[in-house]
Scaffold this motif. Structure first.
Motif, PDB file in Angstrom:
ATOM      1  N   ASP A   1       0.840  -1.206   0.000  1.00 30.87           N
ATOM      2  CA  ASP A   1       0.000   0.000   0.000  1.00 30.87           C
ATOM      3  C   ASP A   1       0.871   1.252   0.000  1.00 30.87           C
ATOM      4  N   PRO A   2       0.571   2.216  -0.875  1.00 27.86           N
ATOM      5  CA  PRO A   2       1.359   3.462  -0.864  1.00 27.86           C
ATOM      6  C   PRO A   2       1.328   4.138   0.508  1.00 27.86           C
ATOM      7  N   ILE A   3       0.211   3.979   1.218  1.00 25.40           N
ATOM      8  CA  ILE A   3       0.140   4.521   2.587  1.00 25.40           C
ATOM      9  C   ILE A   3      -0.261   3.374   3.502  1.00 25.40           C
ATOM     10  N   PRO A   4       0.713   2.570   3.919  1.00 24.57           N
ATOM     11  CA  PRO A   4       0.365   1.402   4.737  1.00 24.57           C
ATOM     12  C   PRO A   4      -0.246   1.828   6.066  1.00 24.57           C
ATOM     13  N   ALA A   5      -0.973   0.935   6.665  1.00 15.98           N
ATOM     14  CA  ALA A   5      -1.622   1.232   7.944  1.00 15.98           C
ATOM     15  C   ALA A   5      -0.599   1.720   8.964  1.00 15.98           C
ATOM     16  N   SER A   6       0.623   1.251   8.834  1.00 16.37           N
ATOM     17  CA  SER A   6       1.670   1.601   9.802  1.00 16.37           C
ATOM     18  C   SER A   6       2.297   2.958   9.533  1.00 16.37           C
ATOM     19  N   SER A   7       1.826   3.653   8.510  1.00 15.64           N
ATOM     20  CA  SER A   7       2.468   4.912   8.120  1.00 15.64           C
ATOM     21  C   SER A   7       2.457   5.922   9.267  1.00 15.64           C
ATOM     22  N   THR A   8       3.558   6.623   9.426  1.00  9.22           N
ATOM     23  CA  THR A   8       3.652   7.643  10.477  1.00  9.22           C
ATOM     24  C   THR A   8       3.516   9.052   9.902  1.00  9.22           C
ATOM     25  N   LEU A   9       3.152   9.117   8.626  1.00  7.00           N
ATOM     26  CA  LEU A   9       2.996  10.437   8.010  1.00  7.00           C
ATOM     27  C   LEU A   9       1.794  11.174   8.596  1.00  7.00           C
ATOM     28  N   SER A  10       1.889  12.473   8.618  1.00  6.22           N
ATOM     29  CA  SER A  10       0.744  13.290   9.031  1.00  6.22           C
ATOM     30  C   SER A  10      -0.300  13.259   7.920  1.00  6.22           C
ATOM     31  N   ASP A  11      -1.506  13.655   8.231  1.00  2.00           N
ATOM     32  CA  ASP A  11      -2.550  13.666   7.212  1.00  2.00           C
ATOM     33  C   ASP A  11      -2.156  14.541   6.030  1.00  2.00           C
ATOM     34  N   LYS A  12      -1.526  15.651   6.349  1.00  3.41           N
ATOM     35  CA  LYS A  12      -1.118  16.561   5.281  1.00  3.41           C
ATOM     36  C   LYS A  12      -0.051  15.911   4.397  1.00  3.41           C
ATOM     37  N   GLU A  13       0.890  15.226   5.047  1.00  2.00           N
ATOM     38  CA  GLU A  13       1.940  14.544   4.287  1.00  2.00           C
ATOM     39  C   GLU A  13       1.341  13.419   3.428  1.00  2.00           C
ATOM     40  N   LYS A  14       0.382  12.729   4.014  1.00  2.00           N
ATOM     41  CA  LYS A  14      -0.263  11.640   3.262  1.00  2.00           C
ATOM     42  C   LYS A  14      -0.872  12.149   1.964  1.00  2.00           C
TER      43      LYS A  14
ATOM     44  N   ILE B   1       1.015  11.892  -1.211  1.00  2.88           N
ATOM     45  CA  ILE B   1       1.175  10.603  -1.905  1.00  2.88           C
ATOM     46  C   ILE B   1       0.005  10.412  -2.857  1.00  2.88           C
ATOM     47  N   LEU B   2       0.313  10.485  -4.127  1.00  2.00           N
ATOM     48  CA  LEU B   2      -0.745  10.559  -5.144  1.00  2.00           C
ATOM     49  C   LEU B   2      -1.173   9.209  -5.694  1.00  2.00           C
ATOM     50  N   GLY B   3      -0.371   8.180  -5.439  1.00  3.70           N
ATOM     51  CA  GLY B   3      -0.745   6.875  -5.980  1.00  3.70           C
ATOM     52  C   GLY B   3       0.470   6.049  -6.322  1.00  3.70           C
ATOM     53  N   GLY B   4       0.415   5.393  -7.454  1.00  5.80           N
ATOM     54  CA  GLY B   4       1.524   4.522  -7.818  1.00  5.80           C
ATOM     55  C   GLY B   4       1.428   4.067  -9.256  1.00  5.80           C
ATOM     56  N   GLU B   5       2.431   3.308  -9.647  1.00  8.21           N
ATOM     57  CA  GLU B   5       2.485   2.762 -11.004  1.00  8.21           C
ATOM     58  C   GLU B   5       3.060   1.357 -10.985  1.00  8.21           C
ATOM     59  N   ALA B   6       2.389   0.450 -11.648  1.00  9.56           N
ATOM     60  CA  ALA B   6       3.005  -0.839 -11.948  1.00  9.56           C
ATOM     61  C   ALA B   6       4.060  -0.590 -13.023  1.00  9.56           C
ATOM     62  N   THR B   7       5.205  -1.241 -12.893  1.00  3.83           N
ATOM     63  CA  THR B   7       6.286  -0.982 -13.850  1.00  3.83           C
ATOM     64  C   THR B   7       6.637  -2.252 -14.604  1.00  3.83           C
ATOM     65  N   MET B   8       6.534  -2.160 -15.911  1.00  2.00           N
ATOM     66  CA  MET B   8       6.837  -3.296 -16.776  1.00  2.00           C
ATOM     67  C   MET B   8       8.150  -3.040 -17.482  1.00  2.00           C
ATOM     68  N   TRP B   9       9.244  -3.466 -16.846  1.00  2.07           N
ATOM     69  CA  TRP B   9      10.553  -3.393 -17.491  1.00  2.07           C
ATOM     70  C   TRP B   9      10.669  -4.564 -18.458  1.00  2.07           C
ATOM     71  N   THR B  10      11.359  -4.329 -19.572  1.00  2.59           N
ATOM     72  CA  THR B  10      11.224  -5.309 -20.653  1.00  2.59           C
ATOM     73  C   THR B  10      12.526  -6.019 -21.045  1.00  2.59           C
ATOM     74  N   GLU B  11      13.425  -6.199 -20.075  1.00  2.93           N
ATOM     75  CA  GLU B  11      14.626  -6.972 -20.402  1.00  2.93           C
ATOM     76  C   GLU B  11      14.272  -8.335 -20.982  1.00  2.93           C
ATOM     77  N   LEU B  12      13.266  -8.986 -20.432  1.00  2.79           N
ATOM     78  CA  LEU B  12      13.023 -10.401 -20.747  1.00  2.79           C
ATOM     79  C   LEU B  12      11.690 -10.650 -21.431  1.00  2.79           C
ATOM     80  N   VAL B  13      11.094  -9.620 -21.999  1.00  4.12           N
ATOM     81  CA  VAL B  13       9.813  -9.860 -22.664  1.00  4.12           C
ATOM     82  C   VAL B  13       9.795  -9.291 -24.076  1.00  4.12           C
ATOM     83  N   THR B  14       8.946  -9.842 -24.874  1.00  4.96           N
ATOM     84  CA  THR B  14       8.732  -9.388 -26.248  1.00  4.96           C
ATOM     85  C   THR B  14       7.230  -9.155 -26.404  1.00  4.96           C
TER      86      THR B  14
END
Lengths: 684, 684
Positions: B425-438, B441-454
């Motif tokens: 989770d981008p903001i795990p339950a254990s996060s110690t960030l303040s609400d403002k800091e949270k 955090i805008l989200g995330g991206e799955a990353t498909m690096w392509t060394e081994l794919v065609t």
């Protein structure tokens, strides 16, 4: 039951097609198609390992270096040997163990030299050709030859001398009725190259859409393509892609009929007042360009001039087919024009139209080509006739001094068996043409009309059957053993999939969609004995389907030459004609089909989209049971009265089993009928 | 044995994966993913028939009409109902039974309103959204809801109120290491739209190739792409295609490291003398732009200005990762420059470089974005941090006032199970960030690096696992039931295939290639319990594979979350932890695996490319037998001496079975070990 028998019956129970593909022979593995002109086989083996390397004479055309590099990657994909050579370039060294020599670089055009000589010995491979195009053809042959044994992969020692029987070997793709995007075109060009076809004929314009960008008349695609068309850059990309593989690209702009898309953009050029709209169903439609309106010629002159420059090929196809002239007949001004010009028929009016276009095309350095209908005494012999109506039209054109090609008999969209296309020869043995007239027949084209296909299914209509058309046009006329053809066709079909064609994989996609899950086995058992209704019967009056109908249903997962039906029908033929033949395998199939209905029924119930095949499945089950009764001897033990009852019942369900379901038909009914009618003495 | 038991064991014998997919539940059919924020279920059913019709408020954006038309065709493909409505247009009438209302037309950008309300009642469906983008999201939800019963297809009565948890939900595709052509990009955009992702991040430039046409610097692709790149027209087409689906397209130009392709075209801008060449293996390479050379900035200024205009998105990713500075350390002039400027480290030098680029980007109206490494106290907070190194970096950036997104934990190329990505989770339950800091955090991206794919395999690496990342970023943080997720994932996986993704079909293509035939069943049994080696272990030192190696081998047909292993491991867990659980299904699997080796062996012998998995198959057979001995009670009946011998032998073969084969690993060894070690009392 022997282990083999057990495995067979279980295989039949669960893996449809297992039987067919389990009977893999060396011939299928080798799968040379089209079959070369001359082969001398040796006994040695050229063994492959990661040091396999390729040399091409440095002066060769870049396309040959690219093709050699692709060859290496394709072979590596097949063998997993991790070849160390990356690219084949003019700098690649001469000590490579596969040497390619092309004496000249050829232009990709009608009549280019496509011959080659391939020599595989234990230590080296040599491919020699008068042109780089011939070398491309030889590369495809070599790739078909790869074999394996306990020690690894190898090419068998042999010498091949090869060249095509006909110079024009084409595939037409209709991109108007259902647009086919770049990836479809490209992968089909790859398939064409594999079976040595050399003309991609793009049917770009028809009643359903205008599919190529015109910068002179942007309204053509803006108003009449639903946004689906090739940009000029894309056309250039297609031409380059094809040229890299030694394939011509010829455009067709179908005029004066098939003109709905033209007239949506330019209604004032129509023979009727309009308004016009794009057609959404199949059929022959009335919208026709007005051949008496000078604006028509002004527009076509500009358009053809633009397109003649875009498409470098020498030939330019103007269609000309299926103009029934209804709008001409109904237009008084056109009738008046005909009187004034002394034109006695619509045919003569169309000839008048064609001659005006011929002037434009000749000025642009093009040779005109059109379907049968353009043939008229006044047509200059430089025009090439494309025969869709029959062998007679082809012969007539050849006799009149025209070059001509055949497509009648190669309509792969109509879902006839490969054998039928295979035995259709542009110059049949019975031909009465003189040798000189025969030389006018340049070859043929498989035609993929797209009323009923989408990018999801088109490959399964084109392939693998187009490979047998390719063989008919390349190989010697004597190569015509149908059984042997089907064995090799299995092999080439897998090779085509390997290079990107989707004809095998997408069947399962559709089946998974239909069952809304992954276990497609029971539905596939049914699909492997059903074929889409043939000819024009699937889409009666052309109105059952619209262009926007779903083409993701049972019929779309079915193919011509339904694989299990093909095998079963061969078995039954052999069983009934050869004494002492075992019926064990036939019974295994029948058991599978009989039991399959019970497995499929819950799947049908859970998926309403499958209700249309419920009766088909039931009928298959019932006629299979009847055939089992006949084969097992159960009937023989019945009372006379029961026998008659059994027979009459069997005949009744046979009749029912000829009903279509989901626009497909069971393909094993004739064979099962033969098994049952073998018992017709019960009635007599 | 019961009929059910028999069917199960036969199914296991012949149809790998049959078991998994046979256990289809309503939840899987429904397969809502990402799961909406609020659902209120009713009991009625909105029944579908051919008169189903759609109305969109006439002022809505054209993309919504197009999406509604696509929705209709997609639903028709699924149900086969032949809907009569062709296109949804502003002229479509208001009495349609599905009404879509978008209050405003939105620009596709960060922060756009994607919320919607969907109400399905017996007689009508209403989709309301503040923006057309929200309506697009709602259409995808509705399409996931289609169900069937004995009467036909329907949408279940319900009310859904939905909106995303995070505004930035992306998929990065690396098109540099292995280029991915247009069709791959387009079908993946379709997949993204289905799971409500909204950013396609194109990693366009790296050591292996420069993949986008620059008209200002055509030498970039001419010299450094091997001819594989997107033209600017193609980029515009991608952007339009994505925009039509409410998806942003963000480019990345990775500088100053990962610069081999830059420097092949412009060696004078390098930090070392060169010459440079494109990389053909995986790894972190030294070629780096020279940040002390004003020409570097002149070139990047022009390039970024050109690209900023080509890509309309507000964000511009400059990479910035993995510059190890070796060429900077070795360059005396650069060292001298650092001294003069008071730059104490390579990190500070890179910050200097970044600030110069920031000026350019700001001038062009862009916000800068880069990987963790760009974070420096001197970096303006307008720059967005993309965290690949970990949650700490993400939190650090957020605390420093930067907006930030997470990719660490979403590296889908590394072949970890979906569950692992799901619980990241981008903001795990254990996060110690303040609400403002949270809020930074805008989200995330799955990353498909392509060394081994065609293009053949990339979909099977992206899908279906990216759907769980999409759910993590869209749905409530509380939605985290892994078992439930896997059930829904099966359903969404099939839906993704239906829309064109090739992750299921292409596995069989590779297997058919490997067995050189159609009966892939025995090989698939093995493939369904094997996974490609995880993390960076498949390609040790990055040198086992080159970009031109074959990616058509066994490992390429294997996927993360090997389907049979997933089911088996769940079964064993349940069996060992729940008293009285039957081992019947476990034994059926084990029998299948034990017997499979004998079936597969002749296939391996006929196909040398499969030799690499021979031991894997043998080991699976052996450990399965050992587990069967344990479960069946056979061991319990042994003498004490035999028991010890059996146990020691079992432990030894377990160890062997952990060896990789064909760069894959068996995924059932731990579970089988548990079954065997259950018997460890024999040793004590």
């Amino acid at each position: 039951m022997s282990i083999k028998g057990f495995l067979l019956s279980v295989a039949l129970l669960f893996g449809s097609s297992v039987l067919l593909w389990a009977q893999k022979t060396d011939k299928e593995n080798q799968a040379l198609m089209p079959y070369p002109q001359e082969i001398t086989e040796g006994t040695g083996k050229f063994r492959l390992n990661k040091d396999f390397s390729i040399y091409v004479n440095a002066e060769a055309h870049p396309r040959l270096f690219q093709a050699a590099t692709r060859f290496m990657r394709r072979l590596d994909s097949r063998t997993g040997l991790f070849f160390t050579q990356h690219m084949v370039t003019p700098q690649s060294k001469g000590q490579a163990n596969f040497s390619i020599q092309a004496a000249e670089n050829a232009a990709v055009k009608l009549g280019m030299d496509e011959s080659y000589e391939l020599t595989v010995s234990k230590d080296a491979i040599q491919l020699k050709a008068p042109t780089d195009i011939g070398a491309l053809r030889g590369l495809e042959t070599l790739l078909q030859l790869v074999q394996s044994d306990g020690e690894g992969y190898y090419f068998p020692e042999m010498e091949i001398t090869d060249s095509p029987r006909f110079p024009w070997r084409g595939l037409m793709i209709d991109v108007s009725r259902h647009f086919q995007p770049m990836d479809v075109i490209k992968r089909n060009i790859d398939g064409m190259a594999m079976v040595k076809l050399n003309v991609l004929h793009l049917h770009l314009v028809d009643d359903h859409g205008f599919r190529v960008e015109s910068k002179v008349f942007p309204e053509l695609t803006a108003k009449a393509s639903d946004g689906e068309f090739f940009t000029q850059d894309e056309i250039r990309e297609i031409i380059q892609y094809a040229n890299d593989r030694g394939i011509r690209v010829m455009p067709e702009f179908d005029v004066p009929g098939h003109a709905s898309s033209f007239l949506v953009a330019f209604p004032a050029l129509g023979s009727a007042p309009g308004p016009y709209s794009l057609q959404r169903h199949a059929g022959i439609f009335d919208p026709t360009l007005d051949p008496t309106n000078e604006d028509t010629y002004t527009m076509l002159d500009k358009l053809f001039t633009e397109m003649a420059a875009l498409f470098p090929d020498e030939y330019f196809h103007i269609g000309g087919d299926e103009n029934e002239g209804h709008h001409w007949d109904a237009n008084e001004e056109i009738q008046q024009f005909m009187k004034e010009k002394g034109l006695k028929s619509n045919h003569e009016l169309q000839s008048y139209f064609n001659r005006k276009l011929l002037t434009v095309l000749q000025r642009e350095g093009k040779k005109m080509m059109g379907w049968d209908e353009i043939l008229q005494p006044s047509l200059p012999t430089s025009a090439l006739i494309h025969s869709w109506r029959g062998q007679e039209g082809l012969a007539e054109a050849a006799k009149a001094g025209h070059k001509a090609i055949l497509s009648n008999g190669y309509y792969i969209d109509l879902m006839y068996p490969a054998a039928q296309h295979y035995l259709n020869d542009p110059i049949p043995a019975s031909s009465t043409l003189s040798d000189k007239e025969k030389k006018n027949i340049l070859g043929g084209e498989a035609t993929m009309w797209t009323e009923l296909v989408t990018p999801l299914t088109i490959d399964s209509r084109i392939w693998p059957r187009t490979a047998v058309v390719a063989e008919r046009l390349w190989s010697s006329a004597e190569v015509q053993d149908v059984e042997d053809m089907y064995v090799r066709l299995n092999g080439i079909s897998l090779k085509l999939e390997r290079e990107g064609l989707t004809h095998i994989r997408n069947r399962d996609v559709i089946l998974r969609n239909l069952v809304n899950g992954r276990d497609i086995s029971s539905l596939k058992v049914l699909a492997d004995v059903c074929e889409p209704m043939k000819g024009y019967t699937r889409n009666p009056e052309g109105t059952l389907y619209a262009t926007y109908s779903p083409y993701t249903l049972f019929a779309d997962a079915c193919i011509a030459d339904a694989p299990d039906a093909l095998v079963f029908n061969q078995m039954v033929e052999k069983y009934l004609t050869t004494k002492g033949e075992s019926s064990e395998q036939i019974e295994a199939y029948l058991h599978q089909w009989h039991q399959n209905h019970e497995r499929l029924l819950p799947v049908i119930k859970a998926n309403p989209v499958l209700l249309e095949v419920k009766d088909l499945s039931l009928n298959l089950s019932r006629i299979s049971m009847a055939a089992l009764d006949a084969l097992s001897g159960k009937v023989d033990k019945m009372s006379e009265r029961e026998k008659v009852k059994w027979y009459n019942n069997a005949v009744a369900i046979l009749k029912e089993s000829r009903q279509q379901g989901g626009r497909t038909e069971l393909q094993v009914v004739n064979s099962i009928e033969k098994i049952i009618k073998n018992k017709r003495q019960y009635l007599e």
